[in-house]
Design a protein around this motif. Structure first.
Motif, PDB file in Angstrom:
ATOM      1  N   LEU A  30       0.831  -1.210   0.000  1.00 35.11           N
ATOM      2  CA  LEU A  30       0.000   0.000   0.000  1.00 35.11           C
ATOM      3  C   LEU A  30       0.865   1.259   0.000  1.00 35.11           C
ATOM      4  O   LEU A  30       0.556   2.241  -0.687  1.00 35.11           O
ATOM      5  CB  LEU A  30      -0.926  -0.011   1.218  1.00 35.11           C
ATOM      6  CG  LEU A  30      -2.039  -1.065   1.225  1.00 35.11           C
ATOM      7  CD1 LEU A  30      -2.690  -1.143   2.595  1.00 35.11           C
ATOM      8  CD2 LEU A  30      -3.090  -0.751   0.157  1.00 35.11           C
ATOM      9  N   GLU A  33       2.122   2.130  -3.286  1.00 32.55           N
ATOM     10  CA  GLU A  33       1.107   2.746  -4.140  1.00 32.55           C
ATOM     11  C   GLU A  33       0.800   4.185  -3.720  1.00 32.55           C
ATOM     12  O   GLU A  33      -0.111   4.810  -4.270  1.00 32.55           O
ATOM     13  CB  GLU A  33      -0.182   1.912  -4.098  1.00 32.55           C
ATOM     14  CG  GLU A  33      -0.044   0.521  -4.694  1.00 32.55           C
ATOM     15  CD  GLU A  33       0.267   0.535  -6.168  1.00 32.55           C
ATOM     16  OE1 GLU A  33      -0.284   1.395  -6.886  1.00 32.55           O
ATOM     17  OE2 GLU A  33       1.083  -0.295  -6.619  1.00 32.55           O
ATOM     18  N   ALA A 467       1.204  -6.133  -5.065  1.00 27.85           N
ATOM     19  CA  ALA A 467       0.834  -4.892  -5.752  1.00 27.85           C
ATOM     20  C   ALA A 467      -0.584  -4.996  -6.295  1.00 27.85           C
ATOM     21  O   ALA A 467      -1.371  -4.032  -6.214  1.00 27.85           O
ATOM     22  CB  ALA A 467       1.821  -4.602  -6.876  1.00 27.85           C
ATOM     23  N   ALA A 470      -2.955  -4.765  -3.337  1.00 23.23           N
ATOM     24  CA  ALA A 470      -2.996  -3.398  -2.818  1.00 23.23           C
ATOM     25  C   ALA A 470      -3.881  -2.513  -3.684  1.00 23.23           C
ATOM     26  O   ALA A 470      -4.648  -1.679  -3.169  1.00 23.23           O
ATOM     27  CB  ALA A 470      -1.586  -2.827  -2.730  1.00 23.23           C
ATOM     28  N   THR A 471      -3.803  -2.683  -4.985  1.00 23.66           N
ATOM     29  CA  THR A 471      -4.646  -1.902  -5.897  1.00 23.66           C
ATOM     30  C   THR A 471      -6.123  -2.166  -5.631  1.00 23.66           C
ATOM     31  O   THR A 471      -6.944  -1.234  -5.626  1.00 23.66           O
ATOM     32  CB  THR A 471      -4.301  -2.241  -7.354  1.00 23.66           C
ATOM     33  OG1 THR A 471      -2.937  -1.896  -7.603  1.00 23.66           O
ATOM     34  CG2 THR A 471      -5.195  -1.480  -8.321  1.00 23.66           C
ATOM     35  N   LEU A 474      -7.133  -0.486  -2.280  1.00 19.92           N
ATOM     36  CA  LEU A 474      -7.282   0.960  -2.432  1.00 19.92           C
ATOM     37  C   LEU A 474      -8.587   1.313  -3.133  1.00 19.92           C
ATOM     38  O   LEU A 474      -9.260   2.285  -2.767  1.00 19.92           O
ATOM     39  CB  LEU A 474      -6.088   1.527  -3.197  1.00 19.92           C
ATOM     40  CG  LEU A 474      -4.759   1.550  -2.429  1.00 19.92           C
ATOM     41  CD1 LEU A 474      -3.611   1.903  -3.367  1.00 19.92           C
ATOM     42  CD2 LEU A 474      -4.814   2.522  -1.258  1.00 19.92           C
TER      43      LEU A 474
END
Length: 487
Positions: A30, A33, A467, A470-471, A474
């Motif tokens: 996170l 990002e 990743a 995390a996307t 979010l």
């Protein structure tokens, strides 16, 4: 976007299962990002020792019967991730398992110990303990942190968005109703629509009923826990939340699990050059006292030894498995009956089977790197990380068609092999016969080097990155109304 991640474990400081891996990797993903992330953790000895440059945020006072409680802030030495730590020596300065006493029983004050964690999280989220920082999102992980969502919900002025992640619904944080007064919540929360559960109260239910949204650690598990078969008595609560429940697949920390850089294994290797894997296999066979034989398919099992993991199926299938010429290596700790059964099986099959009772993270890397195939025969599996690590290391998983295993392994049938999408072997019924058949299929394909290398390389090519997870997290936070660049 400011995010407070709350949990009871974090790799590599305190780990009893996959929760620690998530708490160790997700915050870093996170942050990568662009998010402003902080952890909140209980002050277990290893966590305090792993906190770099701890500074006092505030004296919390004597709450939940914990005596002196302080809130510290620093950064995890191993990752640099900013972290708050609840320093409550009376509750957390205990050796060994964070949840269990030496005799295997739950600590009798677990309700207060983890209510404190949730209460402090809610206070941080309100800006009441650290005026310099308050999150837009409070993300609580599993039952140990679930009360954070209830304390936020009980505060009419709370503005923080709450997310609750179920890592394993079977562990629910159930406590005697007579202790409800210790939580400091209004009595109306001791109600079937909130915490009450068959005459007790449940921290897991607190998260399920209080959080703005709920996630699980795989999409398939999110669907399964809404059914009576996998809902552990809480399926009605899950169904009542409807579209608030979703699944986001866990990832693999490439800095920790990568055969081309792993310092814990005898030889490094990659999908384009698998020579090192043969070195790892021979070294593992030798270390375990197994016959050193490159042509003998080596199956490993690295797991907590609990009924959930389907280990009774493995025990029942051992004679058929070894009769194929395969070898079996087991590492784990847990249920005393299962530990004894595996030791007895090893004694009955010298040279073909090895068992190591205990938790050893370094040797787990060697087990996964040195194996040809990995057994994950779980009766239920929220996500499963072992099969993800196995895929990363070119170790072909043999899994049951359940939970996160469905989302991560493609069965090697004729069509998937032809399409070059196969990554492992899957079986359906939780029976000895079904597992044995899957093992026989794996042994058959192992004898065909071209087919086996196809499975290995296809598995190693899978992208289970943090990743990607995390996307998705979010996007979930933003769907709750939190702007990407929240002040």
């Amino acid at each position: 976007m400011k995010i407070l991640q709350v949990g009871a474990e974090v790799f590599p400081l305190v780990k009893t299962g996959g929760l620690a891996d998530v708490m160790g990797a997700l915050p870093q993903a996170l942050i990568a990002e662009g998010a402003d992330v902080r952890l909140l953790l209980p002050g277990f000895p290893a966590i305090l020792a792993g906190l770099k440059k701890p500074a006092l945020v505030c004296e919390v006072g004597a709450v939940f019967g914990a005596g002196r409680v302080r809130l510290l802030r620093g950064a995890l030495a191993v990752s640099g991730v900013p972290a708050y730590v609840v320093d409550a020596p009376y509750f957390y300065q205990r050796e060994g398992n964070p949840y269990l006493a030496a005799d295997g029983s739950e600590w009798p004050d677990n309700a207060q110990r983890f209510a404190l964690l949730g209460w402090v999280a809610a206070q941080v989220a309100s800006g009441g303990l650290d005026p310099a920082w308050a999150p837009d999102v409070l993300h609580a992980h599993d039952w140990h942190a679930a009360m954070a969502c209830a304390y936020v919900a009980a505060n009419p002025g709370a503005k923080v968005a709450t997310v609750f992640t179920v890592h394993n619904l079977a562990y629910q944080g159930l406590f005697d109703a007579r202790d409800f007064h210790l939580l400091g919540l209004p009595i109306r929360y001791m109600d079937p629509t909130r915490l009450e559960y068959h005459g007790k109260f449940s921290f897991m239910k607190a998260g399920l009923t209080s959080a703005r949204c709920i996630t699980t650690v795989s999409p398939s598990y999110a669907q399964e826990i809404a059914t009576s078969e996998f809902g552990c008595g809480l399926d009605g609560v899950v169904r009542s939340r409807g579209a608030d429940v979703s699944g986001i697949l866990n990832g693999v920390d490439d800095a920790v699990w990568n055969p081309s850089t792993d310092k814990d294994i005898p030889a490094r290797y990659s999908a384009s050059d698998l020579a090192g894997k043969a070195v790892c296999k021979a070294a593992l066979q030798q270390a375990l006292g197994l016959r050193v034989d490159a042509k003998a398919p080596l199956f490993t099992l690295v797991s907590r030894l609990t009924p959930q993991k389907g280990l009774d199926l493995v025990l029942a299938a051992i004679p058929e498995m070894l009769a194929t010429g395969a070898q079996l290596a087991v590492q784990g700790t847990g249920d005393a009956v299962l530990e004894k059964a595996f030791r007895e099986a090893m004694a009955a099959h010298p040279g073909a089977m090895a068992v190591r009772i205990g938790y050893d993270e370094t040797f787990a890397h060697q087990m996964i790197a040195g194996a040809d195939a990995m057994l994950v025969p779980s009766r239920f599996e929220p996500c499963g990380l072992t099969q993800l690590y196995a895929l990363r290391y070119g170790t072909v998983p043999v899994v049951r068609h359940v939970g996160g295993l469905i989302d991560t392994v493609v069965d090697a049938d004729a069509s998937s092999l032809q399409a070059n999408t196969a990554t492992g072997f899957m079986f359906g019924p939780a029976t000895r016969e079904a597992l044995a058949l899957a093992v026989h299929r794996a042994v058959h394909d192992f004898a065909q080097p071209d087919v086996w290398k196809q499975l290995q390389r296809r598995g190693m090519a899978q992208n289970f990155s943090w990743a990607a997870a995390a996307t998705q997290y979010l996007a979930l936070y933003q769907a709750l109304g939190v702007p990407a660049q929240a002040a």
